[in-house]
Design a protein around this motif. Structure first.
Motif, PDB file in Angstrom:
ATOM      1  N   ALA A  35       0.829  -1.209   0.000  1.00  0.00           N
ATOM      2  CA  ALA A  35       0.000   0.000   0.000  1.00  0.00           C
ATOM      3  C   ALA A  35       0.863   1.258   0.000  1.00  0.00           C
ATOM      4  N   LEU A  36       1.948   1.258   0.767  1.00  0.00           N
ATOM      5  CA  LEU A  36       2.838   2.418   0.799  1.00  0.00           C
ATOM      6  C   LEU A  36       3.458   2.675  -0.571  1.00  0.00           C
ATOM      7  N   VAL A  37       3.900   1.610  -1.221  1.00  0.00           N
ATOM      8  CA  VAL A  37       4.497   1.772  -2.554  1.00  0.00           C
ATOM      9  C   VAL A  37       3.457   2.293  -3.541  1.00  0.00           C
ATOM     10  N   ALA A  38       2.205   1.784  -3.422  1.00  0.00           N
ATOM     11  CA  ALA A  38       1.153   2.205  -4.347  1.00  0.00           C
ATOM     12  C   ALA A  38       0.730   3.647  -4.110  1.00  0.00           C
ATOM     13  N   VAL A  39       0.665   4.064  -2.846  1.00  0.00           N
ATOM     14  CA  VAL A  39       0.164   5.395  -2.514  1.00  0.00           C
ATOM     15  C   VAL A  39       1.270   6.450  -2.570  1.00  0.00           C
ATOM     16  N   ARG A  40       2.358   6.198  -1.877  1.00  0.00           N
ATOM     17  CA  ARG A  40       3.431   7.193  -1.799  1.00  0.00           C
ATOM     18  C   ARG A  40       4.436   7.050  -2.930  1.00  0.00           C
ATOM     19  N   GLY A  41       4.607   5.823  -3.409  1.00  0.00           N
ATOM     20  CA  GLY A  41       5.580   5.586  -4.463  1.00  0.00           C
ATOM     21  C   GLY A  41       6.993   5.595  -3.926  1.00  0.00           C
ATOM     22  N   LEU A  42       7.948   5.295  -4.804  1.00  0.00           N
ATOM     23  CA  LEU A  42       9.358   5.299  -4.452  1.00  0.00           C
ATOM     24  C   LEU A  42      10.008   6.574  -4.957  1.00  0.00           C
ATOM     25  N   ASN A  43      10.944   7.077  -4.197  1.00  0.00           N
ATOM     26  CA  ASN A  43      11.699   8.261  -4.607  1.00  0.00           C
ATOM     27  C   ASN A  43      12.821   7.799  -5.535  1.00  0.00           C
ATOM     28  N   GLY A 183       8.757  -1.373   1.078  1.00  0.00           N
ATOM     29  CA  GLY A 183       7.905  -0.578   1.952  1.00  0.00           C
ATOM     30  C   GLY A 183       8.688   0.407   2.792  1.00  0.00           C
ATOM     31  N   PHE A 184       9.874  -0.006   3.242  1.00  0.00           N
ATOM     32  CA  PHE A 184      10.733   0.881   4.026  1.00  0.00           C
ATOM     33  C   PHE A 184      11.146   2.099   3.205  1.00  0.00           C
ATOM     34  N   PHE A 185      11.501   1.894   1.945  1.00  0.00           N
ATOM     35  CA  PHE A 185      11.926   3.019   1.111  1.00  0.00           C
ATOM     36  C   PHE A 185      10.738   3.896   0.713  1.00  0.00           C
ATOM     37  N   ALA A 186       9.553   3.301   0.583  1.00  0.00           N
ATOM     38  CA  ALA A 186       8.372   4.120   0.317  1.00  0.00           C
ATOM     39  C   ALA A 186       8.006   4.964   1.535  1.00  0.00           C
ATOM     40  N   LEU A 187       8.197   4.406   2.731  1.00  0.00           N
ATOM     41  CA  LEU A 187       7.872   5.128   3.964  1.00  0.00           C
ATOM     42  C   LEU A 187       8.851   6.266   4.220  1.00  0.00           C
ATOM     43  N   THR A 188      10.138   6.004   4.070  1.00  0.00           N
ATOM     44  CA  THR A 188      11.163   7.008   4.390  1.00  0.00           C
ATOM     45  C   THR A 188      11.440   7.956   3.229  1.00  0.00           C
ATOM     46  N   GLN A 189      11.022   7.568   2.012  1.00  0.00           N
ATOM     47  CA  GLN A 189      11.290   8.355   0.814  1.00  0.00           C
ATOM     48  C   GLN A 189      12.789   8.561   0.589  1.00  0.00           C
ATOM     49  N   MET A 190      13.594   7.623   1.049  1.00  0.00           N
ATOM     50  CA  MET A 190      15.011   7.652   0.695  1.00  0.00           C
ATOM     51  C   MET A 190      15.154   7.335  -0.786  1.00  0.00           C
ATOM     52  N   GLN A 191      16.197   7.865  -1.386  1.00  0.00           N
ATOM     53  CA  GLN A 191      16.366   7.701  -2.828  1.00  0.00           C
ATOM     54  C   GLN A 191      16.580   6.235  -3.188  1.00  0.00           C
ATOM     55  N   PHE A 192      15.850   5.787  -4.183  1.00  0.00           N
ATOM     56  CA  PHE A 192      15.916   4.397  -4.652  1.00  0.00           C
ATOM     57  C   PHE A 192      16.637   4.391  -5.991  1.00  0.00           C
TER      58      PHE A 192
END
Length: 327
Positions: A35-43, A183-192
């Motif tokens: 859900a986090l990846v779908a809603v917030r996406g990855l940076n 999910g961790f990277f979607a939550l923190t919005q750290m660069q992927f």
């Protein structure tokens, strides 16, 4: 001198007692990660979305992000994506690629660096990284394909070496580890970026190694204790490999924690992903892969040695009388 033992030899923890609770928590975390990846996406970094990126480090107090965005926007290269990177005095500034050829991209990069230097005289800028949109799409597709193929190939290998139930357990454990990292990277919005893909492949390899150690002991005990119930047998197998698991994970966590603290900013995301991956990989080898063997009805019949089968067959034949009836 006595050797250091983090786990006593007579350890007998009933891990499988909590298998339903652990599975419920893990499924909830998997759903939350998706859900986090779908809603917030990855940076996504420049490697995957294309554009130009430059790292800026401030010698004094860092200005507010809104002020940095305003002054970078005044350079005239379009809307910029600004993210705090690594420390409280460094940011990553990313702009879209200008239209034109390679020379146009180089001029835009020089203009970006010069504009930052004029706006913030005390700031230090690194080199400009440029990735075209076509290259970034290929990198994103190749990175995703490499993760999927690695997981499938690993599951096939475990299927051949053990049984299909073990392959299913390993695949689910790997899916659990990779999903939680996303999910961790979607939550923190750290660069992927590509460094994180490398971290994910490393996590898959580590988790697989830990899982195979447990699986190998389970296979040995299935042959050794043929009348033991499956749940006590799995607990026994996990406890017998617990010392090795704890020592390996503990030393890895120490090294990664130090690297996360004093390491360079360029590998901060890689180190954070590895640190999380070691933890969830160790957890999944116990509470993801092993309980699935219970639900898939793995038992002593899964590993009947050939010599045992031949002996039992000979005994059945010898137990018949001359008329062919069993006696």
């Amino acid at each position: 001198m006595r050797l250091l033992k983090l786990v006593p030899d007579d350890t007998n923890i009933q891990f499988l007692k909590w298998r339903n609770v652990a599975m419920a928590i893990s499924l909830l975390m998997i759903v939350a990660s998706i859900a986090l990846v779908a809603v917030r996406g990855l940076n996504l970094g420049v490697d995957f979305v294309g554009g130009q990126s430059v790292r800026v480090e401030f010698t004094g107090a860092m200005p507010p992000i809104d002020e940095i965005r305003e002054k970078v926007g005044a350079i005239g290269l379009g809307e910029a994506t600004i993210q705090q990177f690594g420390s409280d005095k460094a940011v990553s500034i990313r702009t879209a690629l200008p239209e034109g050829d390679k020379a146009a991209a180089e001029r835009a990069g020089q203009r970006l660096v010069a504009g930052i230097a004029d706006a913030f005289p005390t700031a230090k800028t690194g080199s400009v990284e440029t990735v075209s949109g076509k290259v970034s799409e290929e990198l994103l597709r190749t990175g995703a394909l490499s993760l999927i193929l690695a997981m499938i190939a690993i599951s096939i290998y475990i299927w051949i070496r053990f049984e299909w139930q073990f392959g299913v357990g390993a695949l689910f454990a790997l899916f659990h580890d990779v999903t939680l990292t996303f999910g961790f990277f979607a939550l923190t919005q750290m660069q992927f970026d590509l460094n994180i893909v490398a971290a994910l492949l490393t996590i898959i390899g580590y988790s697989l190694n830990d899982t195979i150690v447990v699986f190998d002991r389970i296979r040995e005990n299935l042959k050794k204790y043929r009348k033991m119930e499956i749940i006590p047998l799995l607990d026994l197998s996990v406890n017998e490999t617990l010392a090795r698991t704890v020592m390996t994970s503990f030393t890895m966590l120490i090294a990664l924690a130090v690297l996360l603290w004093v390491g360079p900013d360029v590998i901060f995301g890689f180190t954070a992903a590895m640190l999380l991956g070691i933890f969830v990989g160790t957890y999944s080898s116990v509470y993801m892969s092993a309980p699935i063997l219970v639900w898939l009805k793995v038992g002593p019949h899964s590993f009947v040695p050939r010599t045992t089968a031949v002996t039992e067959g000979a005994e059945r034949v010898s137990s018949r009388n001359d008329d062919g009836a069993v006696v």
